[in-house]
Design a protein around this motif. Sequence first.
Motif, short mmCIF file in Angstrom:
data_model
loop_
_atom_site.label_atom_id
_atom_site.label_comp_id
_atom_site.label_asym_id
_atom_site.label_seq_id
_atom_site.Cartn_x
_atom_site.Cartn_y
_atom_site.Cartn_z
N ASP A 110 0.96 -1.17 0.06
CA ASP A 110 -0.02 0.17 -0.18
C ASP A 110 1.03 1.25 -0.07
O ASP A 110 0.35 2.35 0.17
N ASP A 111 2.20 1.02 -0.18
CA ASP A 111 3.12 2.42 -0.33
C ASP A 111 3.00 2.87 -1.80
O ASP A 111 3.39 2.64 -2.58
N THR A 112 2.48 4.17 -1.50
CA THR A 112 2.50 4.72 -2.71
C THR A 112 3.61 5.39 -3.53
O THR A 112 3.85 5.35 -4.55
N ALA A 113 4.38 5.77 -2.43
CA ALA A 113 5.74 6.21 -3.09
C ALA A 113 6.51 5.09 -3.81
O ALA A 113 6.93 5.16 -5.03
N LYS A 124 7.30 4.79 -7.83
CA LYS A 124 8.60 4.60 -8.31
C LYS A 124 8.66 3.40 -9.35
O LYS A 124 9.25 3.47 -10.51
N ILE A 125 7.96 2.38 -8.97
CA ILE A 125 7.95 1.15 -10.01
C ILE A 125 7.22 1.83 -11.43
O ILE A 125 7.98 1.50 -12.39
N GLN A 126 6.18 2.66 -11.32
CA GLN A 126 5.56 3.17 -12.39
C GLN A 126 6.50 4.12 -13.17
O GLN A 126 6.66 3.67 -14.42
N GLY A 127 7.08 4.63 -12.54
CA GLY A 127 8.33 5.59 -13.12
C GLY A 127 9.43 4.74 -14.01
O GLY A 127 9.78 5.20 -14.95
N ILE A 128 10.00 3.59 -13.20
CA ILE A 128 10.84 2.89 -13.81
C ILE A 128 10.16 2.21 -15.20
O ILE A 128 10.84 2.09 -16.18
N ILE A 129 8.93 1.63 -15.10
CA ILE A 129 8.25 1.29 -16.45
C ILE A 129 8.23 2.21 -17.33
O ILE A 129 8.33 1.87 -18.57
N ASN A 130 7.75 3.51 -17.05
CA ASN A 130 7.60 4.49 -18.03
C ASN A 130 8.98 4.67 -18.46
O ASN A 130 9.02 4.84 -19.95
N ASP A 131 9.83 4.91 -17.98
CA ASP A 131 11.36 5.28 -18.27
C ASP A 131 11.74 4.10 -19.30
O ASP A 131 12.52 4.46 -20.46
N PHE A 132 11.60 2.71 -18.93
CA PHE A 132 12.11 1.60 -19.70
C PHE A 132 11.19 1.73 -21.02
O PHE A 132 11.85 1.64 -22.12
N GLU A 133 9.83 2.09 -21.25
CA GLU A 133 9.23 2.26 -22.25
C GLU A 133 9.38 3.22 -23.19
O GLU A 133 9.72 2.91 -24.52
N SER A 134 9.84 4.45 -22.48
CA SER A 134 10.09 5.50 -23.43
C SER A 134 11.70 5.40 -23.98
O SER A 134 11.94 5.86 -25.03
N ASN A 135 12.47 4.68 -23.43
CA ASN A 135 13.72 4.46 -23.64
C ASN A 135 14.03 3.29 -24.80
O ASN A 135 15.04 3.17 -25.29
#
Length: 88
Positions: free
Chosen positions: A18-21, A25-36
């Motif tokens: 339930d840790d939003t932070a 972070k996981i969402q950011g990693i996934i987004n970074d990976f997809e955009s790169n």
Amino acid sequence: MNIAELKLGIIAQIIATDDTALLNKIQGIINDFESNSLVNEPALTYERIRVFSDEEQRKINLAVQQYENGECISDEDAQKEIQEWLED
């Protein structure tokens, strides 16, 4: 651990938190990976192959031979023997 087991483990951890932070972070990693990603093909994955030493292979071969010769007991019988030992 193969790739499917790794994915399931990560998914289970994500569902359990339930840790939003952490989730952000996981969402950011996934987004970074997809955009790169330069191509739309999945990345190659390599699984480690376990190579047995000569001694390990000898023990495996011996165990297989013993099994094929009927020189073994079932897990159920082994559990019964252990229980009897513990009761004595």
